[in-house]
Scaffold this motif. Sequence first.
Motif, PDB file in Angstrom:
ATOM      1  N   LEU A  16      -7.785  -1.257  -1.019  1.00 46.18           N
ATOM      2  CA  LEU A  16      -7.276   0.031  -1.475  1.00 46.18           C
ATOM      3  C   LEU A  16      -5.879  -0.111  -2.073  1.00 46.18           C
ATOM      4  CD1 LEU A  16      -7.871   3.019  -1.734  1.00 46.18           C
ATOM      5  CD2 LEU A  16      -7.017   3.344   0.585  1.00 46.18           C
ATOM      6  N   LYS A  17      -5.107  -1.035  -1.553  1.00 49.96           N
ATOM      7  CA  LYS A  17      -3.772  -1.286  -2.115  1.00 49.96           C
ATOM      8  C   LYS A  17      -3.900  -1.631  -3.601  1.00 49.96           C
ATOM      9  CE  LYS A  17       0.196  -4.373  -1.644  1.00 49.96           C
ATOM     10  NZ  LYS A  17       0.768  -5.512  -0.904  1.00 49.96           N
ATOM     11  N   ALA A  18      -4.832  -2.512  -3.936  1.00 48.88           N
ATOM     12  CA  ALA A  18      -5.044  -2.897  -5.336  1.00 48.88           C
ATOM     13  C   ALA A  18      -5.612  -1.735  -6.141  1.00 48.88           C
ATOM     14  CB  ALA A  18      -5.974  -4.106  -5.419  1.00 48.88           C
ATOM     15  N   LYS A  19      -6.542  -0.986  -5.560  1.00 45.72           N
ATOM     16  CA  LYS A  19      -7.160   0.137  -6.288  1.00 45.72           C
ATOM     17  C   LYS A  19      -6.115   1.204  -6.624  1.00 45.72           C
ATOM     18  CE  LYS A  19     -11.204   2.945  -6.633  1.00 45.72           C
ATOM     19  NZ  LYS A  19     -12.602   2.688  -6.738  1.00 45.72           N
ATOM     20  N   LEU A  20      -5.121   1.340  -5.737  1.00 41.89           N
ATOM     21  CA  LEU A  20      -4.068   2.324  -5.973  1.00 41.89           C
ATOM     22  C   LEU A  20      -2.963   1.796  -6.892  1.00 41.89           C
ATOM     23  CD1 LEU A  20      -3.766   3.815  -2.376  1.00 41.89           C
ATOM     24  CD2 LEU A  20      -4.909   4.824  -4.357  1.00 41.89           C
ATOM     25  N   GLY A  21      -3.099   0.537  -7.336  1.00 37.72           N
ATOM     26  CA  GLY A  21      -2.132  -0.019  -8.271  1.00 37.72           C
ATOM     27  C   GLY A  21      -0.905  -0.629  -7.623  1.00 37.72           C
ATOM     28  N   TRP A  22      -0.989  -0.970  -6.339  1.00 37.39           N
ATOM     29  CA  TRP A  22       0.159  -1.519  -5.615  1.00 37.39           C
ATOM     30  C   TRP A  22       0.073  -3.029  -5.432  1.00 37.39           C
ATOM     31  CZ3 TRP A  22      -0.428   2.682  -1.309  1.00 37.39           C
ATOM     32  CH2 TRP A  22       0.011   3.919  -1.816  1.00 37.39           C
ATOM     33  N   GLY A  23      -0.847  -3.706  -6.098  1.00 35.77           N
ATOM     34  CA  GLY A  23      -0.995  -5.155  -5.977  1.00 35.77           C
ATOM     35  C   GLY A  23      -2.035  -5.528  -4.932  1.00 35.77           C
ATOM     36  N   LEU A  24      -2.403  -6.815  -4.910  1.00 39.70           N
ATOM     37  CA  LEU A  24      -3.420  -7.295  -3.963  1.00 39.70           C
ATOM     38  C   LEU A  24      -2.848  -7.431  -2.556  1.00 39.70           C
ATOM     39  CD1 LEU A  24      -5.300 -10.082  -5.951  1.00 39.70           C
ATOM     40  CD2 LEU A  24      -6.189  -7.872  -5.223  1.00 39.70           C
ATOM     41  N   THR A  25      -3.679  -7.158  -1.563  1.00 46.45           N
ATOM     42  CA  THR A  25      -3.299  -7.339  -0.167  1.00 46.45           C
ATOM     43  C   THR A  25      -3.442  -8.806   0.191  1.00 46.45           C
ATOM     44  OG1 THR A  25      -4.076  -5.119   0.396  1.00 46.45           O
ATOM     45  CG2 THR A  25      -3.841  -6.688   2.212  1.00 46.45           C
ATOM     46  N   ASP A  26      -2.394  -9.362   0.787  1.00 47.54           N
ATOM     47  CA  ASP A  26      -2.431 -10.720   1.304  1.00 47.54           C
ATOM     48  C   ASP A  26      -2.901 -10.605   2.758  1.00 47.54           C
ATOM     49  OD1 ASP A  26      -2.144 -13.438   1.619  1.00 47.54           O
ATOM     50  OD2 ASP A  26       0.036 -13.360   1.863  1.00 47.54           O
ATOM     51  N   THR A  27      -4.210 -10.676   2.962  1.00 48.46           N
ATOM     52  CA  THR A  27      -4.793 -10.367   4.265  1.00 48.46           C
ATOM     53  C   THR A  27      -4.529 -11.457   5.292  1.00 48.46           C
ATOM     54  OG1 THR A  27      -6.890 -11.290   3.528  1.00 48.46           O
ATOM     55  CG2 THR A  27      -6.629  -8.908   3.336  1.00 48.46           C
ATOM     56  N   ASP A  28      -4.449 -11.025   6.547  1.00 49.27           N
ATOM     57  CA  ASP A  28      -4.365 -11.926   7.689  1.00 49.27           C
ATOM     58  C   ASP A  28      -5.026 -11.240   8.876  1.00 49.27           C
ATOM     59  OD1 ASP A  28      -2.473 -10.171   8.918  1.00 49.27           O
ATOM     60  OD2 ASP A  28      -0.816 -11.210   7.951  1.00 49.27           O
ATOM     61  N   GLU A  29      -4.960 -11.867  10.039  1.00 47.96           N
ATOM     62  CA  GLU A  29      -5.673 -11.358  11.217  1.00 47.96           C
ATOM     63  C   GLU A  29      -5.152 -10.006  11.710  1.00 47.96           C
ATOM     64  OE1 GLU A  29      -2.226 -13.748  12.473  1.00 47.96           O
ATOM     65  OE2 GLU A  29      -3.946 -14.271  11.222  1.00 47.96           O
ATOM     66  N   ARG A  30      -4.009  -9.549  11.232  1.00 47.12           N
ATOM     67  CA  ARG A  30      -3.485  -8.238  11.644  1.00 47.12           C
ATOM     68  C   ARG A  30      -4.143  -7.084  10.898  1.00 47.12           C
ATOM     69  NH1 ARG A  30       2.528  -9.248  10.352  1.00 47.12           N
ATOM     70  NH2 ARG A  30       1.389 -10.125   8.617  1.00 47.12           N
ATOM     71  N   HIS A  31      -4.758  -7.363   9.764  1.00 51.02           N
ATOM     72  CA  HIS A  31      -5.395  -6.309   8.981  1.00 51.02           C
ATOM     73  C   HIS A  31      -6.689  -5.846   9.645  1.00 51.02           C
ATOM     74  CE1 HIS A  31      -2.601  -7.816   5.944  1.00 51.02           C
ATOM     75  NE2 HIS A  31      -2.696  -6.598   5.439  1.00 51.02           N
ATOM     76  N   VAL A  32      -7.131  -4.658   9.251  1.00 46.27           N
ATOM     77  CA  VAL A  32      -8.386  -4.102   9.748  1.00 46.27           C
ATOM     78  C   VAL A  32      -9.228  -3.641   8.579  1.00 46.27           C
ATOM     79  CG1 VAL A  32      -7.412  -3.363  11.965  1.00 46.27           C
ATOM     80  CG2 VAL A  32      -7.412  -1.773  10.033  1.00 46.27           C
ATOM     81  N   ILE A  33     -10.505  -3.449   8.853  1.00 50.05           N
ATOM     82  CA  ILE A  33     -11.415  -2.859   7.877  1.00 50.05           C
ATOM     83  C   ILE A  33     -11.864  -1.513   8.437  1.00 50.05           C
ATOM     84  CG2 ILE A  33     -13.626  -3.064   6.674  1.00 50.05           C
ATOM     85  CD1 ILE A  33     -13.305  -6.109   6.855  1.00 50.05           C
ATOM     86  N   ILE A  34     -11.556  -0.463   7.706  1.00 46.96           N
ATOM     87  CA  ILE A  34     -11.995   0.881   8.097  1.00 46.96           C
ATOM     88  C   ILE A  34     -13.332   1.111   7.407  1.00 46.96           C
ATOM     89  CG2 ILE A  34     -11.470   3.342   8.048  1.00 46.96           C
ATOM     90  CD1 ILE A  34      -8.498   2.580   7.794  1.00 46.96           C
ATOM     91  N   VAL A  35     -14.380   1.245   8.205  1.00 45.10           N
ATOM     92  CA  VAL A  35     -15.720   1.463   7.664  1.00 45.10           C
ATOM     93  C   VAL A  35     -15.897   2.961   7.458  1.00 45.10           C
ATOM     94  CG1 VAL A  35     -18.192   1.135   8.006  1.00 45.10           C
ATOM     95  CG2 VAL A  35     -16.575  -0.601   8.826  1.00 45.10           C
ATOM     96  N   THR A  36     -16.136   3.337   6.203  1.00 46.67           N
ATOM     97  CA  THR A  36     -16.278   4.747   5.848  1.00 46.67           C
ATOM     98  C   THR A  36     -17.670   5.023   5.301  1.00 46.67           C
ATOM     99  OG1 THR A  36     -15.501   4.380   3.596  1.00 46.67           O
ATOM    100  CG2 THR A  36     -13.828   4.906   5.244  1.00 46.67           C
ATOM    101  N   SER A  37     -18.052   6.273   5.374  1.00 46.04           N
ATOM    102  CA  SER A  37     -19.270   6.729   4.726  1.00 46.04           C
ATOM    103  C   SER A  37     -18.842   7.721   3.657  1.00 46.04           C
ATOM    104  CB  SER A  37     -20.207   7.389   5.730  1.00 46.04           C
ATOM    105  OG  SER A  37     -21.352   7.889   5.070  1.00 46.04           O
ATOM    106  N   ILE A  38     -19.007   7.306   2.409  1.00 40.93           N
ATOM    107  CA  ILE A  38     -18.616   8.146   1.279  1.00 40.93           C
ATOM    108  C   ILE A  38     -19.866   8.412   0.450  1.00 40.93           C
ATOM    109  CG2 ILE A  38     -17.133   8.343  -0.754  1.00 40.93           C
ATOM    110  CD1 ILE A  38     -15.312   6.220   0.556  1.00 40.93           C
ATOM    111  N   ASN A  39     -20.228   9.675   0.324  1.00 47.02           N
ATOM    112  CA  ASN A  39     -21.443  10.060  -0.402  1.00 47.02           C
ATOM    113  C   ASN A  39     -22.652   9.272   0.109  1.00 47.02           C
ATOM    114  OD1 ASN A  39     -19.880  11.790  -1.979  1.00 47.02           O
ATOM    115  ND2 ASN A  39     -19.547  10.235  -3.542  1.00 47.02           N
ATOM    116  N   ASP A  40     -22.789   9.195   1.414  1.00 45.01           N
ATOM    117  CA  ASP A  40     -23.896   8.491   2.086  1.00 45.01           C
ATOM    118  C   ASP A  40     -23.929   7.000   1.787  1.00 45.01           C
ATOM    119  OD1 ASP A  40     -24.828  10.801   3.377  1.00 45.01           O
ATOM    120  OD2 ASP A  40     -25.982  11.373   1.607  1.00 45.01           O
ATOM    121  N   GLN A  41     -22.813   6.424   1.404  1.00 48.90           N
ATOM    122  CA  GLN A  41     -22.718   4.996   1.135  1.00 48.90           C
ATOM    123  C   GLN A  41     -21.622   4.408   2.014  1.00 48.90           C
ATOM    124  OE1 GLN A  41     -21.600   4.068  -2.876  1.00 48.90           O
ATOM    125  NE2 GLN A  41     -22.111   1.924  -2.668  1.00 48.90           N
TER     126      GLN A  41
END
Length: 147
Positions: free
Chosen positions: A57-82
């Motif tokens: 989402l950081k990249a989608k919002l135009g703020w650059g790529l996220t440099d991921t590590d073990e502290r990050h999380v994945i929020i699982v969402t249901s958007i338009n049944d997807q």
Amino acid sequence: MNRQLITFQINGQTLGMDIMAIREIRAWSLTTPLPNVEQHVRGVVNLRGVVLPVVDLKAKLGWGLTDTDERHVIIVTSINDQLQGIIADAVNDIVTVSQDDLQPPPNTHDPQAPNFLEALATVEDRVISILALDRLAFSNPSPAEAA
């Protein structure tokens, strides 16, 4: 009428989304990259037998790529049944906001800029940018586009 939002951090910013769209929050796991996708699509993960696309989402919002590590999380969402995963730096808390406390996002006067914000809210001296989840959903190409 009140709304419950889950708040989370991306790039030092506090964002929120409707709690009813959240299916789960899971620890960071490496994604499997996909060919020929936009840069903000980081790949897919296996969610109990379901292939889950993961969006930076950081990249989608135009703020650059996220440099991921073990502290990050994945929020699982249901958007338009997807189902879709969103990378977040951290999850904060659940807040309740009144419809009266919501303000429209400022007009950027750029018709080409996608507007992923539904509203802004101030909660305990924090400004929370509330995401318009329907505008973040993957679009499925029509059969003509897929051919």
